[in-house]
Design a protein around this motif. Sequence first.
Motif, PDB file in Angstrom:
ATOM      1  N   GLN A  79       0.731  -1.372  -0.139  1.00 31.98           N
ATOM      2  CA  GLN A  79      -0.139   0.238   0.180  1.00 31.98           C
ATOM      3  C   GLN A  79       0.926   1.257   0.047  1.00 31.98           C
ATOM      4  O   GLN A  79       0.478   2.087  -0.728  1.00 31.98           O
ATOM      5  N   ILE A  80       1.973   1.282   0.825  1.00 34.07           N
ATOM      6  CA  ILE A  80       2.577   2.459   0.932  1.00 34.07           C
ATOM      7  C   ILE A  80       3.420   2.704  -0.493  1.00 34.07           C
ATOM      8  O   ILE A  80       3.625   3.745  -0.898  1.00 34.07           O
ATOM      9  N   SER A  81       3.735   1.596  -1.201  1.00 39.49           N
ATOM     10  CA  SER A  81       4.678   1.880  -2.078  1.00 39.49           C
ATOM     11  C   SER A  81       3.621   2.367  -3.484  1.00 39.49           C
ATOM     12  O   SER A  81       3.873   3.238  -4.103  1.00 39.49           O
ATOM     13  N   MET A  82       2.262   2.027  -3.462  1.00 44.49           N
ATOM     14  CA  MET A  82       1.342   2.477  -4.338  1.00 44.49           C
ATOM     15  C   MET A  82       1.139   3.858  -4.201  1.00 44.49           C
ATOM     16  O   MET A  82       1.046   4.718  -5.087  1.00 44.49           O
ATOM     17  N   MET A  83       1.127   4.392  -2.798  1.00 40.75           N
ATOM     18  CA  MET A  83       0.847   5.655  -2.495  1.00 40.75           C
ATOM     19  C   MET A  83       2.036   6.410  -2.915  1.00 40.75           C
ATOM     20  O   MET A  83       1.849   7.680  -3.556  1.00 40.75           O
ATOM     21  N   ALA A  84       3.208   5.872  -2.697  1.00 39.79           N
ATOM     22  CA  ALA A  84       4.703   6.935  -3.122  1.00 39.79           C
ATOM     23  C   ALA A  84       4.683   6.942  -4.594  1.00 39.79           C
ATOM     24  O   ALA A  84       5.206   7.881  -4.813  1.00 39.79           O
ATOM     25  N   LEU A  85       4.069   6.000  -5.465  1.00 43.71           N
ATOM     26  CA  LEU A  85       4.182   6.272  -6.741  1.00 43.71           C
ATOM     27  C   LEU A  85       3.205   7.341  -7.334  1.00 43.71           C
ATOM     28  O   LEU A  85       3.298   7.522  -8.505  1.00 43.71           O
ATOM     29  N   GLY A  86       2.392   7.882  -6.411  1.00 43.49           N
ATOM     30  CA  GLY A  86       1.352   8.855  -6.895  1.00 43.49           C
ATOM     31  C   GLY A  86       0.143   8.259  -7.842  1.00 43.49           C
ATOM     32  O   GLY A  86      -0.203   9.071  -8.389  1.00 43.49           O
ATOM     33  N   LEU A  87      -0.031   7.068  -7.542  1.00 41.36           N
ATOM     34  CA  LEU A  87      -1.145   6.314  -8.218  1.00 41.36           C
ATOM     35  C   LEU A  87      -2.477   7.054  -7.801  1.00 41.36           C
ATOM     36  O   LEU A  87      -2.829   7.505  -6.673  1.00 41.36           O
ATOM     37  N   ASN A  88      -3.401   7.283  -8.798  1.00 43.01           N
ATOM     38  CA  ASN A  88      -4.686   7.946  -8.392  1.00 43.01           C
ATOM     39  C   ASN A  88      -5.896   6.813  -8.468  1.00 43.01           C
ATOM     40  O   ASN A  88      -6.023   5.887  -9.125  1.00 43.01           O
ATOM     41  N   PRO A  89      -7.099   7.131  -7.765  1.00 43.22           N
ATOM     42  CA  PRO A  89      -8.246   6.340  -7.833  1.00 43.22           C
ATOM     43  C   PRO A  89      -8.543   6.264  -9.426  1.00 43.22           C
ATOM     44  O   PRO A  89      -8.587   7.397 -10.247  1.00 43.22           O
ATOM     45  N   GLY A  90      -9.103   5.171  -9.702  1.00 39.08           N
ATOM     46  CA  GLY A  90      -9.222   4.745 -11.440  1.00 39.08           C
ATOM     47  C   GLY A  90      -7.928   4.270 -12.012  1.00 39.08           C
ATOM     48  O   GLY A  90      -8.318   3.655 -13.086  1.00 39.08           O
ATOM     49  N   ASP A  91      -6.820   4.568 -11.634  1.00 39.17           N
ATOM     50  CA  ASP A  91      -5.556   4.073 -12.183  1.00 39.17           C
ATOM     51  C   ASP A  91      -5.413   2.320 -12.505  1.00 39.17           C
ATOM     52  O   ASP A  91      -5.912   1.892 -11.150  1.00 39.17           O
ATOM     53  N   GLU A  92      -5.300   1.803 -13.606  1.00 36.87           N
ATOM     54  CA  GLU A  92      -5.242   0.517 -13.590  1.00 36.87           C
ATOM     55  C   GLU A  92      -3.742  -0.288 -12.913  1.00 36.87           C
ATOM     56  O   GLU A  92      -2.670   0.498 -13.465  1.00 36.87           O
ATOM     57  N   VAL A  93      -4.059  -1.248 -12.212  1.00 35.75           N
ATOM     58  CA  VAL A  93      -2.729  -1.745 -11.621  1.00 35.75           C
ATOM     59  C   VAL A  93      -2.711  -3.382 -12.072  1.00 35.75           C
ATOM     60  O   VAL A  93      -3.885  -4.138 -11.757  1.00 35.75           O
ATOM     61  N   ILE A  94      -2.003  -3.843 -12.957  1.00 36.26           N
ATOM     62  CA  ILE A  94      -2.166  -5.567 -13.342  1.00 36.26           C
ATOM     63  C   ILE A  94      -1.546  -6.057 -12.385  1.00 36.26           C
ATOM     64  O   ILE A  94      -0.195  -6.036 -11.961  1.00 36.26           O
ATOM     65  N   THR A  95      -2.105  -7.351 -12.013  1.00 35.05           N
ATOM     66  CA  THR A  95      -1.741  -8.120 -11.044  1.00 35.05           C
ATOM     67  C   THR A  95      -2.036  -9.676 -11.536  1.00 35.05           C
ATOM     68  O   THR A  95      -3.099  -9.755 -11.988  1.00 35.05           O
ATOM     69  N   PRO A  96      -1.446 -10.490 -11.106  1.00 36.90           N
ATOM     70  CA  PRO A  96      -1.995 -12.068 -11.276  1.00 36.90           C
ATOM     71  C   PRO A  96      -3.197 -12.111 -10.255  1.00 36.90           C
ATOM     72  O   PRO A  96      -3.262 -11.477  -9.239  1.00 36.90           O
ATOM     73  N   SER A  97      -4.142 -13.109 -10.655  1.00 40.63           N
ATOM     74  CA  SER A  97      -5.423 -13.330  -9.861  1.00 40.63           C
ATOM     75  C   SER A  97      -4.950 -14.585  -9.005  1.00 40.63           C
ATOM     76  O   SER A  97      -5.402 -14.690  -7.873  1.00 40.63           O
ATOM     77  N   PHE A  98      -3.861 -15.575  -9.367  1.00 40.49           N
ATOM     78  CA  PHE A  98      -3.323 -16.443  -8.475  1.00 40.49           C
ATOM     79  C   PHE A  98      -2.260 -16.010  -7.716  1.00 40.49           C
ATOM     80  O   PHE A  98      -1.161 -16.257  -7.832  1.00 40.49           O
ATOM     81  N   THR A  99      -2.750 -15.314  -6.504  1.00 44.06           N
ATOM     82  CA  THR A  99      -2.006 -14.678  -5.312  1.00 44.06           C
ATOM     83  C   THR A  99      -2.741 -14.660  -4.083  1.00 44.06           C
ATOM     84  O   THR A  99      -4.005 -14.757  -4.114  1.00 44.06           O
ATOM     85  N   TYR A 100      -2.059 -14.410  -3.087  1.00 49.80           N
ATOM     86  CA  TYR A 100      -2.929 -14.089  -1.840  1.00 49.80           C
ATOM     87  C   TYR A 100      -3.232 -12.624  -1.963  1.00 49.80           C
ATOM     88  O   TYR A 100      -3.067 -11.889  -2.529  1.00 49.80           O
ATOM     89  N   ALA A 156      -7.097  -2.185  -4.204  1.00 51.98           N
ATOM     90  CA  ALA A 156      -8.327  -1.807  -3.994  1.00 51.98           C
ATOM     91  C   ALA A 156      -8.715  -0.966  -2.807  1.00 51.98           C
ATOM     92  O   ALA A 156      -9.527   0.168  -2.697  1.00 51.98           O
ATOM     93  N   LEU A 157      -7.957  -0.797  -1.712  1.00 52.12           N
ATOM     94  CA  LEU A 157      -7.921   0.147  -0.508  1.00 52.12           C
ATOM     95  C   LEU A 157      -7.871   1.343  -1.129  1.00 52.12           C
ATOM     96  O   LEU A 157      -8.216   2.442  -0.400  1.00 52.12           O
ATOM     97  N   LEU A 158      -6.773   1.632  -2.023  1.00 52.90           N
ATOM     98  CA  LEU A 158      -6.694   2.690  -2.624  1.00 52.90           C
ATOM     99  C   LEU A 158      -7.568   3.398  -3.824  1.00 52.90           C
ATOM    100  O   LEU A 158      -7.180   4.568  -4.167  1.00 52.90           O
ATOM    101  N   HIS A 159      -8.587   2.595  -3.952  1.00 55.79           N
ATOM    102  CA  HIS A 159      -9.465   2.874  -4.996  1.00 55.79           C
ATOM    103  C   HIS A 159      -8.762   2.890  -6.381  1.00 55.79           C
ATOM    104  O   HIS A 159      -9.056   3.365  -7.609  1.00 55.79           O
TER     105      HIS A 159
END
Length: 375
Positions: A66-87, A95-98
Amino acid sequence: MRPLQMVDTKTQYLKIKPEVDAAVLSVMESSQFIGGKVVNDFAANLAAYNGVRHVIPCANGTDALQISMMALGLNPGDEVITPSFTYIATVEAAALLHLQPVFTEVDKRTFCMDVEALEKAITPKTKAIIPVHLYGHAAEMEQIMAIAKKHNLFVIEDNAQAIGCDYTFGDGQIVKTGSIGHIGCTSFYPSKNLGAFGDGGAIFTNDDALAGKLKMIAAHGQSKRYYHEMVGCNSRLDAIQAAILDIKLQHLDEYIAARTKAADFYDNAFAGYKQITTPFRASYCKHVFHQYTLTLNNVDRDGLNKYLAENGIPSMIYYPVPCHKQKMFDAFGGKNYQLATTDWLTERVISLPIHTELDEEQQTFIASKILNYIN
Protein backbone atom coordinates in the motif's frame (compact mmCIF):
# COMPACT_ATOMS: atom_id res chain seq x y z
CA MET A 1 9.04 -39.54 14.30
CA ARG A 2 8.55 -35.92 15.35
CA PRO A 3 5.04 -34.52 14.77
CA LEU A 4 4.62 -33.03 11.31
CA GLN A 5 4.01 -29.32 10.79
CA MET A 6 3.72 -27.14 7.69
CA VAL A 7 6.42 -24.93 9.22
CA ASP A 8 8.38 -25.79 12.36
CA THR A 9 9.27 -22.35 13.73
CA LYS A 10 9.88 -23.62 17.27
CA THR A 11 12.67 -26.06 16.40
CA GLN A 12 14.24 -23.44 14.17
CA TYR A 13 14.18 -20.99 17.10
CA LEU A 14 15.75 -23.48 19.49
CA LYS A 15 18.79 -23.78 17.24
CA ILE A 16 19.49 -20.04 17.51
CA LYS A 17 17.92 -19.48 20.93
CA PRO A 18 21.00 -18.01 22.69
CA GLU A 19 21.53 -15.43 19.91
CA VAL A 20 17.87 -14.48 19.68
CA ASP A 21 17.31 -14.30 23.41
CA ALA A 22 20.36 -12.08 23.87
CA ALA A 23 19.23 -9.77 21.08
CA VAL A 24 15.71 -9.46 22.50
CA LEU A 25 17.01 -8.89 26.02
CA SER A 26 19.30 -6.16 24.72
CA VAL A 27 16.30 -4.32 23.27
CA MET A 28 14.38 -4.77 26.50
CA GLU A 29 17.25 -3.33 28.52
CA SER A 30 17.64 -0.39 26.15
CA SER A 31 13.90 0.39 26.34
CA GLN A 32 14.10 1.70 22.77
CA PHE A 33 11.21 -0.30 21.35
CA ILE A 34 10.35 1.81 18.29
CA GLY A 35 12.98 2.85 15.75
CA GLY A 36 16.56 3.43 16.78
CA LYS A 37 19.84 1.67 16.12
CA VAL A 38 18.52 -1.91 16.10
CA VAL A 39 15.96 -1.18 13.38
CA ASN A 40 18.44 0.91 11.39
CA ASP A 41 21.12 -1.78 11.59
CA PHE A 42 18.70 -4.44 10.38
CA ALA A 43 17.59 -2.23 7.48
CA ALA A 44 21.22 -1.65 6.48
CA ASN A 45 22.09 -5.35 6.71
CA LEU A 46 19.03 -6.35 4.69
CA ALA A 47 19.85 -3.72 2.06
CA ALA A 48 23.36 -5.15 1.76
CA TYR A 49 22.03 -8.70 1.50
CA ASN A 50 19.47 -7.83 -1.17
CA GLY A 51 21.78 -5.49 -3.08
CA VAL A 52 19.62 -2.37 -2.83
CA ARG A 53 20.36 1.19 -1.76
CA HIS A 54 17.41 1.53 0.59
CA VAL A 55 15.29 -0.68 2.85
CA ILE A 56 12.32 0.89 4.61
CA PRO A 57 11.02 -1.40 7.37
CA CYS A 58 7.27 -1.38 8.00
CA ALA A 59 4.55 -3.20 9.94
CA ASN A 60 3.68 -5.96 7.44
CA GLY A 61 3.79 -6.98 3.80
CA THR A 62 0.36 -5.57 3.00
CA ASP A 63 1.40 -2.15 4.29
CA ALA A 64 4.54 -2.42 2.15
CA LEU A 65 2.39 -2.79 -0.96
CA GLN A 66 0.00 0.00 0.00
CA ILE A 67 2.77 2.45 0.91
CA SER A 68 4.51 1.67 -2.38
CA MET A 69 1.42 2.52 -4.43
CA MET A 70 0.90 5.70 -2.42
CA ALA A 71 4.50 6.76 -3.02
CA LEU A 72 4.16 6.30 -6.78
CA GLY A 73 1.32 8.81 -6.84
CA LEU A 74 -1.26 6.46 -8.29
CA ASN A 75 -4.75 7.95 -8.40
CA PRO A 76 -8.22 6.42 -7.97
CA GLY A 77 -9.21 4.64 -11.18
CA ASP A 78 -5.64 4.01 -12.33
CA GLU A 79 -5.18 0.42 -13.45
CA VAL A 80 -2.75 -1.91 -11.73
CA ILE A 81 -2.05 -5.27 -13.36
CA THR A 82 -1.65 -8.21 -11.02
CA PRO A 83 -2.04 -11.98 -11.25
CA SER A 84 -5.27 -13.37 -9.86
CA PHE A 85 -3.43 -16.46 -8.60
CA THR A 86 -1.93 -14.86 -5.50
CA TYR A 87 -2.66 -14.13 -1.87
CA ILE A 88 -5.43 -11.56 -1.49
CA ALA A 89 -3.12 -8.87 -0.03
CA THR A 90 -1.49 -8.20 -3.40
CA VAL A 91 -4.77 -7.00 -4.87
CA GLU A 92 -6.39 -5.79 -1.67
CA ALA A 93 -3.77 -3.07 -1.25
CA ALA A 94 -4.69 -1.66 -4.67
CA ALA A 95 -8.40 -1.79 -3.91
CA LEU A 96 -7.91 0.05 -0.60
CA LEU A 97 -6.54 3.00 -2.59
CA HIS A 98 -9.47 2.86 -5.04
CA LEU A 99 -7.20 1.74 -7.85
CA GLN A 100 -8.56 -0.63 -10.48
CA PRO A 101 -7.08 -4.13 -10.27
CA VAL A 102 -6.64 -5.76 -13.66
CA PHE A 103 -6.29 -9.52 -13.28
CA THR A 104 -4.04 -11.47 -15.57
CA GLU A 105 -3.02 -15.07 -16.14
CA VAL A 106 -0.08 -16.97 -14.73
CA ASP A 107 2.29 -19.43 -16.35
CA LYS A 108 1.15 -23.01 -15.67
CA ARG A 109 4.66 -24.13 -14.75
CA THR A 110 6.04 -21.25 -12.65
CA PHE A 111 2.70 -20.05 -11.17
CA CYS A 112 3.94 -16.50 -11.87
CA MET A 113 2.64 -13.74 -14.15
CA ASP A 114 2.34 -14.72 -17.82
CA VAL A 115 4.24 -12.07 -19.77
CA GLU A 116 2.18 -12.45 -22.95
CA ALA A 117 -1.04 -12.01 -20.98
CA LEU A 118 0.52 -9.03 -19.22
CA GLU A 119 1.19 -7.10 -22.41
CA LYS A 120 -2.33 -7.80 -23.69
CA ALA A 121 -3.79 -6.40 -20.46
CA ILE A 122 -2.14 -2.98 -20.78
CA THR A 123 -4.45 -0.05 -21.60
CA PRO A 124 -4.01 3.76 -21.58
CA LYS A 125 -5.16 3.67 -17.94
CA THR A 126 -2.47 1.23 -16.82
CA LYS A 127 0.03 2.78 -14.43
CA ALA A 128 1.72 -0.12 -12.63
CA ILE A 129 2.49 -3.84 -12.73
CA ILE A 130 2.73 -6.02 -9.62
CA PRO A 131 4.42 -9.33 -10.46
CA VAL A 132 4.29 -11.88 -7.63
CA HIS A 133 7.18 -14.27 -7.01
CA LEU A 134 4.84 -17.03 -5.91
CA TYR A 135 5.88 -19.94 -3.68
CA GLY A 136 9.53 -18.81 -3.91
CA HIS A 137 9.90 -18.88 -7.71
CA ALA A 138 10.65 -15.64 -9.55
CA ALA A 139 8.46 -14.11 -12.22
CA GLU A 140 10.16 -13.37 -15.56
CA MET A 141 11.42 -9.98 -14.45
CA GLU A 142 13.71 -9.24 -17.40
CA GLN A 143 10.75 -9.38 -19.79
CA ILE A 144 8.41 -7.64 -17.36
CA MET A 145 10.83 -4.73 -16.95
CA ALA A 146 11.20 -4.46 -20.72
CA ILE A 147 7.42 -4.30 -21.11
CA ALA A 148 7.20 -1.72 -18.31
CA LYS A 149 9.85 0.45 -19.95
CA LYS A 150 8.11 0.21 -23.32
CA HIS A 151 4.82 1.42 -21.84
CA ASN A 152 6.29 3.77 -19.19
CA LEU A 153 4.88 1.80 -16.25
CA PHE A 154 5.97 1.32 -12.65
CA VAL A 155 6.86 -2.15 -11.38
CA ILE A 156 6.29 -3.20 -7.75
CA GLU A 157 7.66 -6.66 -6.97
CA ASP A 158 5.63 -8.67 -4.47
CA ASN A 159 8.57 -10.55 -2.98
CA ALA A 160 6.78 -11.74 0.17
CA GLN A 161 7.39 -15.40 -0.71
CA ALA A 162 10.78 -15.23 -2.40
CA ILE A 163 13.27 -13.28 -0.30
CA GLY A 164 16.75 -14.56 -1.05
CA CYS A 165 15.86 -15.75 -4.55
CA ASP A 166 18.62 -15.18 -7.13
CA TYR A 167 17.53 -13.94 -10.56
CA THR A 168 19.86 -14.30 -13.56
CA PHE A 169 19.51 -11.90 -16.48
CA GLY A 170 20.28 -12.84 -20.06
CA ASP A 171 23.72 -11.17 -19.83
CA GLY A 172 24.64 -13.30 -16.81
CA GLN A 173 24.07 -10.63 -14.15
CA ILE A 174 22.68 -12.14 -10.94
CA VAL A 175 20.56 -10.07 -8.57
CA LYS A 176 18.05 -10.72 -5.79
CA THR A 177 14.34 -10.58 -6.41
CA GLY A 178 12.89 -7.46 -4.84
CA SER A 179 15.77 -5.37 -6.20
CA ILE A 180 14.72 -5.39 -9.88
CA GLY A 181 11.52 -3.32 -10.03
CA HIS A 182 11.12 0.32 -9.09
CA ILE A 183 10.03 -0.98 -5.67
CA GLY A 184 10.15 -4.37 -3.98
CA CYS A 185 7.98 -5.46 -1.06
CA THR A 186 8.34 -8.29 1.39
CA SER A 187 6.70 -9.77 4.48
CA PHE A 188 8.26 -11.14 7.65
CA TYR A 189 5.21 -13.16 8.68
CA PRO A 190 6.52 -15.98 10.94
CA SER A 191 6.15 -18.73 8.32
CA LYS A 192 8.18 -16.86 5.70
CA ASN A 193 11.72 -17.91 4.78
CA LEU A 194 12.86 -14.89 6.80
CA GLY A 195 10.17 -14.80 9.45
CA ALA A 196 9.75 -12.63 12.54
CA PHE A 197 8.24 -13.68 15.87
CA GLY A 198 5.24 -11.54 15.02
CA ASP A 199 4.41 -9.35 12.05
CA GLY A 200 6.65 -7.20 9.94
CA GLY A 201 7.51 -6.11 6.42
CA ALA A 202 9.93 -4.07 4.35
CA ILE A 203 10.15 -2.03 1.17
CA PHE A 204 13.18 -2.01 -1.17
CA THR A 205 14.22 0.61 -3.71
CA ASN A 206 17.31 1.96 -5.45
CA ASP A 207 15.68 5.36 -6.06
CA ASP A 208 16.86 7.93 -3.49
CA ALA A 209 13.92 10.31 -3.94
CA LEU A 210 11.41 7.47 -3.84
CA ALA A 211 13.03 6.10 -0.68
CA GLY A 212 12.53 9.45 1.06
CA LYS A 213 8.88 9.48 0.08
CA LEU A 214 8.35 5.87 1.21
CA LYS A 215 9.87 6.68 4.61
CA MET A 216 7.65 9.71 5.01
CA ILE A 217 4.44 7.88 4.11
CA ALA A 218 5.24 5.08 6.56
CA ALA A 219 5.70 7.71 9.31
CA HIS A 220 2.49 9.74 9.04
CA GLY A 221 3.81 11.68 6.05
CA GLN A 222 6.54 13.41 8.03
CA SER A 223 10.26 13.83 7.40
CA LYS A 224 10.60 15.97 10.53
CA ARG A 225 8.66 15.18 13.68
CA TYR A 226 5.29 16.96 13.84
CA TYR A 227 5.74 18.48 10.34
CA HIS A 228 3.56 16.48 7.95
CA GLU A 229 4.04 17.05 4.24
CA MET A 230 1.65 14.45 2.82
CA VAL A 231 -1.02 12.01 3.91
CA GLY A 232 0.67 8.92 5.23
CA CYS A 233 0.03 6.05 7.61
CA ASN A 234 1.52 4.52 10.73
CA SER A 235 3.55 1.46 9.74
CA ARG A 236 6.56 0.51 11.83
CA LEU A 237 8.71 -2.56 12.41
CA ASP A 238 9.35 -2.65 16.14
CA ALA A 239 12.85 -3.03 17.52
CA ILE A 240 12.31 -6.49 19.05
CA GLN A 241 11.26 -7.91 15.68
CA ALA A 242 14.15 -6.14 13.96
CA ALA A 243 16.60 -7.66 16.44
CA ILE A 244 15.22 -11.16 15.82
CA LEU A 245 15.22 -10.69 12.05
CA ASP A 246 18.79 -9.41 12.07
CA ILE A 247 19.90 -12.68 13.71
CA LYS A 248 17.84 -14.81 11.32
CA LEU A 249 19.10 -12.85 8.29
CA GLN A 250 22.57 -14.27 9.03
CA HIS A 251 21.08 -17.77 8.58
CA LEU A 252 18.85 -17.05 5.57
CA ASP A 253 21.06 -18.70 2.96
CA GLU A 254 21.38 -21.73 5.26
CA TYR A 255 17.57 -21.83 5.58
CA ILE A 256 17.16 -21.66 1.81
CA ALA A 257 19.65 -24.51 1.37
CA ALA A 258 17.67 -26.65 3.85
CA ARG A 259 14.41 -25.96 2.02
CA THR A 260 16.05 -26.78 -1.31
CA LYS A 261 17.36 -30.07 0.09
CA ALA A 262 13.83 -30.94 1.24
CA ALA A 263 12.47 -30.04 -2.20
CA ASP A 264 15.09 -32.25 -3.86
CA PHE A 265 13.94 -35.17 -1.71
CA TYR A 266 10.32 -34.66 -2.72
CA ASP A 267 11.30 -34.31 -6.39
CA ASN A 268 13.09 -37.66 -6.31
CA ALA A 269 10.29 -39.36 -4.38
CA PHE A 270 7.66 -38.33 -6.92
CA ALA A 271 9.74 -38.72 -10.07
CA GLY A 272 8.10 -40.87 -12.71
CA TYR A 273 4.54 -40.49 -11.43
CA LYS A 274 2.50 -38.90 -14.20
CA GLN A 275 -0.24 -37.95 -11.73
CA ILE A 276 2.17 -35.57 -9.96
CA THR A 277 3.86 -32.52 -11.41
CA THR A 278 6.59 -31.31 -9.07
CA PRO A 279 7.57 -27.61 -8.89
CA PHE A 280 9.22 -26.26 -12.02
CA ARG A 281 12.60 -24.59 -11.65
CA ALA A 282 13.33 -22.11 -14.42
CA SER A 283 16.95 -21.61 -15.47
CA TYR A 284 16.71 -17.86 -14.81
CA CYS A 285 16.18 -18.15 -11.04
CA LYS A 286 17.03 -20.13 -7.94
CA HIS A 287 13.78 -21.34 -6.36
CA VAL A 288 13.77 -20.71 -2.58
CA PHE A 289 10.75 -22.95 -1.84
CA HIS A 290 8.63 -20.89 0.49
CA GLN A 291 6.07 -23.52 -0.50
CA TYR A 292 6.52 -26.90 -2.15
CA THR A 293 3.48 -27.08 -4.39
CA LEU A 294 2.39 -30.06 -6.46
CA THR A 295 0.05 -29.91 -9.42
CA LEU A 296 -2.09 -33.04 -9.48
CA ASN A 297 -3.29 -34.73 -12.65
CA ASN A 298 -6.40 -36.93 -12.51
CA VAL A 299 -6.21 -37.08 -8.71
CA ASP A 300 -8.93 -36.04 -6.25
CA ARG A 301 -7.02 -33.13 -4.72
CA ASP A 302 -9.51 -32.47 -1.93
CA GLY A 303 -9.67 -36.19 -1.19
CA LEU A 304 -5.88 -36.30 -0.88
CA ASN A 305 -5.93 -33.25 1.39
CA LYS A 306 -8.40 -35.02 3.68
CA TYR A 307 -6.49 -38.32 3.56
CA LEU A 308 -3.24 -36.63 4.56
CA ALA A 309 -4.94 -34.89 7.49
CA GLU A 310 -6.31 -38.25 8.66
CA ASN A 311 -2.75 -39.53 8.70
CA GLY A 312 -1.36 -36.61 10.67
CA ILE A 313 0.15 -34.86 7.65
CA PRO A 314 -0.66 -31.17 7.24
CA SER A 315 -1.13 -29.86 3.72
CA MET A 316 -2.50 -26.60 2.36
CA ILE A 317 -4.23 -25.35 -0.76
CA TYR A 318 -2.72 -22.03 -1.81
CA TYR A 319 -5.14 -20.75 -3.10
CA PRO A 320 -8.58 -22.41 -3.44
CA VAL A 321 -10.34 -19.29 -4.78
CA PRO A 322 -8.46 -16.91 -7.12
CA CYS A 323 -8.72 -13.19 -6.51
CA HIS A 324 -10.98 -12.44 -9.46
CA LYS A 325 -13.58 -14.83 -8.03
CA GLN A 326 -13.50 -13.39 -4.52
CA LYS A 327 -16.68 -11.56 -3.51
CA MET A 328 -14.68 -8.52 -2.40
CA PHE A 329 -13.71 -7.86 -6.03
CA ASP A 330 -17.18 -8.10 -7.52
CA ALA A 331 -17.34 -4.30 -7.51
CA PHE A 332 -14.08 -4.20 -9.48
CA GLY A 333 -15.42 -6.43 -12.26
CA GLY A 334 -13.86 -9.66 -11.04
CA LYS A 335 -16.70 -11.75 -12.41
CA ASN A 336 -15.96 -10.53 -15.94
CA TYR A 337 -12.63 -12.37 -16.15
CA GLN A 338 -12.06 -15.71 -17.86
CA LEU A 339 -8.73 -17.04 -16.60
CA ALA A 340 -8.58 -20.68 -17.63
CA THR A 341 -5.06 -21.46 -16.38
CA THR A 342 -5.69 -19.81 -13.03
CA ASP A 343 -8.95 -21.72 -12.57
CA TRP A 344 -7.24 -24.97 -13.64
CA LEU A 345 -4.48 -24.51 -11.05
CA THR A 346 -6.80 -23.65 -8.17
CA GLU A 347 -8.46 -27.04 -8.63
CA ARG A 348 -5.19 -29.00 -8.71
CA VAL A 349 -2.49 -27.48 -6.49
CA ILE A 350 -1.59 -28.75 -3.04
CA SER A 351 1.33 -27.65 -0.88
CA LEU A 352 3.26 -30.07 1.34
CA PRO A 353 5.19 -29.39 4.55
CA ILE A 354 8.48 -27.68 3.79
CA HIS A 355 10.75 -25.91 6.23
CA THR A 356 14.26 -25.89 7.59
CA GLU A 357 13.68 -28.66 10.12
CA LEU A 358 12.21 -31.42 7.93
CA ASP A 359 14.10 -34.68 8.20
CA GLU A 360 14.29 -37.70 5.89
CA GLU A 361 12.10 -39.86 8.14
CA GLN A 362 9.31 -37.28 8.02
CA GLN A 363 9.57 -36.80 4.28
CA THR A 364 9.64 -40.54 3.60
CA PHE A 365 6.42 -40.90 5.58
CA ILE A 366 4.77 -37.98 3.74
CA ALA A 367 5.77 -39.26 0.30
CA SER A 368 4.70 -42.84 1.07
CA LYS A 369 1.21 -41.74 2.12
CA ILE A 370 0.78 -39.58 -1.00
CA LEU A 371 1.88 -42.40 -3.29
CA ASN A 372 -0.31 -44.86 -1.40
CA TYR A 373 -3.32 -42.63 -2.02
CA ILE A 374 -2.48 -42.18 -5.70
CA ASN A 375 -1.90 -45.88 -6.27
